[in-house]
Design a protein around this motif. Structure first.
Motif, PDB file in Angstrom:
ATOM      1  N   ASN A  10     -22.184 -27.626  -6.500  1.00 24.46           N
ATOM      2  CA  ASN A  10     -21.445 -26.399  -6.656  1.00 24.46           C
ATOM      3  C   ASN A  10     -20.270 -26.642  -6.770  1.00 24.46           C
ATOM      4  O   ASN A  10     -19.526 -25.337  -6.805  1.00 24.46           O
ATOM      5  CB  ASN A  10     -21.721 -26.281  -4.826  1.00 24.46           C
ATOM      6  CG  ASN A  10     -23.351 -25.720  -4.378  1.00 24.46           C
ATOM      7  OD1 ASN A  10     -23.879 -25.179  -5.337  1.00 24.46           O
ATOM      8  ND2 ASN A  10     -23.470 -26.377  -2.810  1.00 24.46           N
ATOM      9  N   ILE A  11     -19.275 -27.172  -6.966  1.00 24.41           N
ATOM     10  CA  ILE A  11     -17.949 -27.735  -6.845  1.00 24.41           C
ATOM     11  C   ILE A  11     -17.832 -27.456  -8.225  1.00 24.41           C
ATOM     12  O   ILE A  11     -16.671 -26.788  -8.436  1.00 24.41           O
ATOM     13  CB  ILE A  11     -17.630 -28.827  -6.713  1.00 24.41           C
ATOM     14  CG1 ILE A  11     -17.765 -29.649  -5.123  1.00 24.41           C
ATOM     15  CG2 ILE A  11     -16.126 -29.253  -7.312  1.00 24.41           C
ATOM     16  CD1 ILE A  11     -17.606 -30.673  -4.794  1.00 24.41           C
ATOM     17  N   MET A  12     -18.577 -27.935  -9.843  1.00 29.43           N
ATOM     18  CA  MET A  12     -18.478 -27.559 -10.979  1.00 29.43           C
ATOM     19  C   MET A  12     -18.544 -25.649 -11.159  1.00 29.43           C
ATOM     20  O   MET A  12     -17.956 -25.974 -11.570  1.00 29.43           O
ATOM     21  CB  MET A  12     -20.127 -27.644 -11.421  1.00 29.43           C
ATOM     22  CG  MET A  12     -19.157 -29.558 -11.729  1.00 29.43           C
ATOM     23  SD  MET A  12     -18.265 -30.161 -12.757  1.00 29.43           S
ATOM     24  CE  MET A  12     -17.247 -30.896 -11.025  1.00 29.43           C
ATOM     25  N   LEU A  13     -19.284 -25.264 -10.230  1.00 25.34           N
ATOM     26  CA  LEU A  13     -19.970 -24.134 -10.114  1.00 25.34           C
ATOM     27  C   LEU A  13     -18.077 -23.661  -9.710  1.00 25.34           C
ATOM     28  O   LEU A  13     -17.687 -22.270 -10.248  1.00 25.34           O
ATOM     29  CB  LEU A  13     -21.293 -23.174  -9.646  1.00 25.34           C
ATOM     30  CG  LEU A  13     -21.495 -21.953  -9.627  1.00 25.34           C
ATOM     31  CD1 LEU A  13     -22.093 -22.081 -10.411  1.00 25.34           C
ATOM     32  CD2 LEU A  13     -22.549 -21.549  -8.007  1.00 25.34           C
ATOM     33  N   MET A  15     -15.450 -24.576 -10.138  1.00 26.67           N
ATOM     34  CA  MET A  15     -14.202 -24.982 -10.841  1.00 26.67           C
ATOM     35  C   MET A  15     -14.737 -24.077 -11.942  1.00 26.67           C
ATOM     36  O   MET A  15     -13.803 -24.002 -13.260  1.00 26.67           O
ATOM     37  CB  MET A  15     -14.297 -26.265 -11.089  1.00 26.67           C
ATOM     38  CG  MET A  15     -14.369 -27.503  -9.842  1.00 26.67           C
ATOM     39  SD  MET A  15     -14.096 -29.181 -10.434  1.00 26.67           S
ATOM     40  CE  MET A  15     -12.547 -29.228 -11.432  1.00 26.67           C
ATOM     41  N   GLY A  16     -16.011 -22.934 -12.398  1.00 22.72           N
ATOM     42  CA  GLY A  16     -15.900 -22.777 -13.949  1.00 22.72           C
ATOM     43  C   GLY A  16     -16.697 -23.060 -15.004  1.00 22.72           C
ATOM     44  O   GLY A  16     -16.637 -22.846 -15.919  1.00 22.72           O
ATOM     45  N   GLU A  20     -22.221 -27.463 -16.664  1.00 28.25           N
ATOM     46  CA  GLU A  20     -21.811 -28.870 -15.489  1.00 28.25           C
ATOM     47  C   GLU A  20     -23.450 -28.501 -14.613  1.00 28.25           C
ATOM     48  O   GLU A  20     -23.732 -29.151 -14.662  1.00 28.25           O
ATOM     49  CB  GLU A  20     -20.822 -29.026 -15.759  1.00 28.25           C
ATOM     50  CG  GLU A  20     -20.119 -29.903 -16.928  1.00 28.25           C
ATOM     51  CD  GLU A  20     -19.108 -28.328 -17.694  1.00 28.25           C
ATOM     52  OE1 GLU A  20     -19.511 -27.368 -17.397  1.00 28.25           O
ATOM     53  OE2 GLU A  20     -17.969 -29.378 -17.644  1.00 28.25           O
ATOM     54  N   ALA A  21     -22.205 -26.717 -13.707  1.00 31.71           N
ATOM     55  CA  ALA A  21     -23.432 -26.904 -12.837  1.00 31.71           C
ATOM     56  C   ALA A  21     -24.950 -26.508 -13.261  1.00 31.71           C
ATOM     57  O   ALA A  21     -25.110 -27.560 -12.060  1.00 31.71           O
ATOM     58  CB  ALA A  21     -22.590 -25.758 -12.073  1.00 31.71           C
ATOM     59  N   PHE A 157     -13.706 -23.915  -0.202  1.00 30.22           N
ATOM     60  CA  PHE A 157     -13.552 -22.759  -0.874  1.00 30.22           C
ATOM     61  C   PHE A 157     -13.158 -21.686  -1.518  1.00 30.22           C
ATOM     62  O   PHE A 157     -12.446 -21.792  -2.245  1.00 30.22           O
ATOM     63  CB  PHE A 157     -15.245 -22.051  -1.921  1.00 30.22           C
ATOM     64  CG  PHE A 157     -16.092 -23.930  -2.806  1.00 30.22           C
ATOM     65  CD1 PHE A 157     -15.450 -24.935  -3.220  1.00 30.22           C
ATOM     66  CD2 PHE A 157     -16.928 -23.868  -2.479  1.00 30.22           C
ATOM     67  CE1 PHE A 157     -15.789 -26.075  -3.536  1.00 30.22           C
ATOM     68  CE2 PHE A 157     -18.290 -24.713  -3.007  1.00 30.22           C
ATOM     69  CZ  PHE A 157     -17.509 -26.044  -3.379  1.00 30.22           C
ATOM     70  N   ILE A 158     -12.559 -21.583   0.121  1.00 29.91           N
ATOM     71  CA  ILE A 158     -12.441 -20.257   0.586  1.00 29.91           C
ATOM     72  C   ILE A 158     -11.131 -19.913   1.531  1.00 29.91           C
ATOM     73  O   ILE A 158     -11.096 -18.369   0.896  1.00 29.91           O
ATOM     74  CB  ILE A 158     -13.160 -18.690   0.493  1.00 29.91           C
ATOM     75  CG1 ILE A 158     -14.272 -19.548   1.956  1.00 29.91           C
ATOM     76  CG2 ILE A 158     -14.374 -17.840  -0.252  1.00 29.91           C
ATOM     77  CD1 ILE A 158     -12.993 -18.352   2.987  1.00 29.91           C
ATOM     78  N   ARG A 159     -10.706 -20.650   1.680  1.00 28.10           N
ATOM     79  CA  ARG A 159      -9.939 -20.855   3.004  1.00 28.10           C
ATOM     80  C   ARG A 159      -7.989 -20.076   2.727  1.00 28.10           C
ATOM     81  O   ARG A 159      -7.929 -19.211   3.172  1.00 28.10           O
ATOM     82  CB  ARG A 159      -9.372 -22.236   3.858  1.00 28.10           C
ATOM     83  CG  ARG A 159      -8.871 -21.867   4.862  1.00 28.10           C
ATOM     84  CD  ARG A 159      -7.907 -22.625   5.540  1.00 28.10           C
ATOM     85  NE  ARG A 159      -7.602 -22.643   6.619  1.00 28.10           N
ATOM     86  CZ  ARG A 159      -6.189 -22.383   6.537  1.00 28.10           C
ATOM     87  NH1 ARG A 159      -5.529 -22.109   5.754  1.00 28.10           N
ATOM     88  NH2 ARG A 159      -5.255 -21.850   7.658  1.00 28.10           N
ATOM     89  N   ARG A 160      -8.213 -20.716   0.939  1.00 27.13           N
ATOM     90  CA  ARG A 160      -6.208 -20.496   0.904  1.00 27.13           C
ATOM     91  C   ARG A 160      -7.059 -18.809   0.265  1.00 27.13           C
ATOM     92  O   ARG A 160      -5.733 -18.222   0.414  1.00 27.13           O
ATOM     93  CB  ARG A 160      -5.559 -21.353  -0.496  1.00 27.13           C
ATOM     94  CG  ARG A 160      -5.862 -23.034   0.391  1.00 27.13           C
ATOM     95  CD  ARG A 160      -4.937 -23.739  -0.274  1.00 27.13           C
ATOM     96  NE  ARG A 160      -4.585 -23.556  -1.197  1.00 27.13           N
ATOM     97  CZ  ARG A 160      -3.335 -24.100  -2.484  1.00 27.13           C
ATOM     98  NH1 ARG A 160      -4.755 -25.241  -2.512  1.00 27.13           N
ATOM     99  NH2 ARG A 160      -3.731 -24.085  -3.436  1.00 27.13           N
ATOM    100  N   ARG A 161      -7.434 -18.791  -0.310  1.00 26.91           N
ATOM    101  CA  ARG A 161      -7.436 -17.100  -1.188  1.00 26.91           C
ATOM    102  C   ARG A 161      -7.537 -16.153   0.034  1.00 26.91           C
ATOM    103  O   ARG A 161      -6.891 -15.560  -0.295  1.00 26.91           O
ATOM    104  CB  ARG A 161      -8.959 -16.829  -1.694  1.00 26.91           C
ATOM    105  CG  ARG A 161      -8.864 -18.656  -3.578  1.00 26.91           C
ATOM    106  CD  ARG A 161      -9.534 -18.579  -4.265  1.00 26.91           C
ATOM    107  NE  ARG A 161     -10.573 -18.722  -3.899  1.00 26.91           N
ATOM    108  CZ  ARG A 161     -12.093 -18.973  -4.653  1.00 26.91           C
ATOM    109  NH1 ARG A 161     -12.361 -18.359  -4.994  1.00 26.91           N
ATOM    110  NH2 ARG A 161     -13.353 -20.417  -3.990  1.00 26.91           N
ATOM    111  N   ALA A 162      -8.830 -16.753   0.803  1.00 28.81           N
ATOM    112  CA  ALA A 162      -9.578 -15.744   2.178  1.00 28.81           C
ATOM    113  C   ALA A 162      -7.619 -15.538   2.833  1.00 28.81           C
ATOM    114  O   ALA A 162      -6.993 -14.143   3.292  1.00 28.81           O
ATOM    115  CB  ALA A 162      -9.965 -15.891   2.625  1.00 28.81           C
ATOM    116  N   ALA A 163      -6.468 -16.820   3.014  1.00 30.24           N
ATOM    117  CA  ALA A 163      -5.454 -16.100   3.983  1.00 30.24           C
ATOM    118  C   ALA A 163      -3.957 -15.433   2.958  1.00 30.24           C
ATOM    119  O   ALA A 163      -3.705 -14.809   3.700  1.00 30.24           O
ATOM    120  CB  ALA A 163      -5.196 -17.722   3.947  1.00 30.24           C
ATOM    121  N   LYS A 164      -4.780 -15.141   1.926  1.00 36.11           N
ATOM    122  CA  LYS A 164      -3.240 -14.760   1.114  1.00 36.11           C
ATOM    123  C   LYS A 164      -3.469 -13.120   1.151  1.00 36.11           C
ATOM    124  O   LYS A 164      -3.078 -12.312   1.021  1.00 36.11           O
ATOM    125  CB  LYS A 164      -3.540 -15.059  -0.547  1.00 36.11           C
ATOM    126  CG  LYS A 164      -3.178 -16.138  -0.928  1.00 36.11           C
ATOM    127  CD  LYS A 164      -3.483 -16.209  -2.249  1.00 36.11           C
ATOM    128  CE  LYS A 164      -3.547 -18.069  -2.991  1.00 36.11           C
ATOM    129  NZ  LYS A 164      -3.195 -18.958  -3.603  1.00 36.11           N
TER     130      LYS A 164
END
Length: 165
Positions: A10-13, A15-16, A20-21, A157-164
């Motif tokens: 999930n982390i590799m996913l 990270m793009g 590896e994922a 995974f999403i907190r910072r993106r959602a807060a923007k």
């Protein structure tokens, strides 16, 4: 150990790093299949491999493969009549609709997904953005960013993106 491999995948996913994922998801499945766990657990792991492979395909922008894997996952969850897994099938179909810019379908599917998963709330934000509904988008991003739960990787995974938004 299989859960650790899933988390790493999930982390590799995120990270793009899709290849590896996929490799980590395949190692996890093989470890489960080679174990002495019950057949029911092994069958469940095989079912969830469709979910994981659909997400990898989405990352690679291979919507045809994502749809095929998602349909296999959906059929498996319906056959088991497991409400939690059925929510995950809706999540997956919503993710594919979002990637395909089918925003109405994305909203419809994601509303049937787990509303206690902040990532699903963030995906709803994205779907409403795609529809041009800034008010709903802002509301769902705010819900995702301010989600009050026990620590969970989806929130991280999403907190910072959602807060923007």
């Amino acid at each position: 150990m299989t859960g650790d491999l899933q988390l790493k995948g999930n982390i590799m996913l995120e990270m793009g790093k899709y290849d590896e994922a996929r490799a980590l998801y395949e190692r996890s499945l093989k470890m489960t299949e080679d174990s002495s766990l019950s057949q029911q657990i092994k069958d469940n792991a095989k079912l969830f491999q469709h979910y994981n492979l659909a997400r990898v395909a989405l990352g690679k922008k291979d919507l045809a493969t994502a749809r095929t894997e998602a349909e296999d996952f959906r059929q498996g969850t319906e056959a088991k009549n497991n409400p939690v897994q059925m929510k995950q099938a809706h999540q997956l179909i919503g993710m594919i609709a979002l990637a395909a810019k089918e925003y109405d379908k994305a909203v419809s599917e994601l509303q049937q997904a787990n509303q206690q998963n902040p990532y699903d709330l963030y995906r709803l934000c994205q779907a409403y953005q795609g529809k041009g509904d800034a008010t709903q988008a802002k509301e769902f991003c705010k819900k995702a960013a301010n989600f009050n739960s026990l620590p969970a990787v989806n929130y991280a995974f999403i907190r910072r993106r959602a807060a923007k938004v």
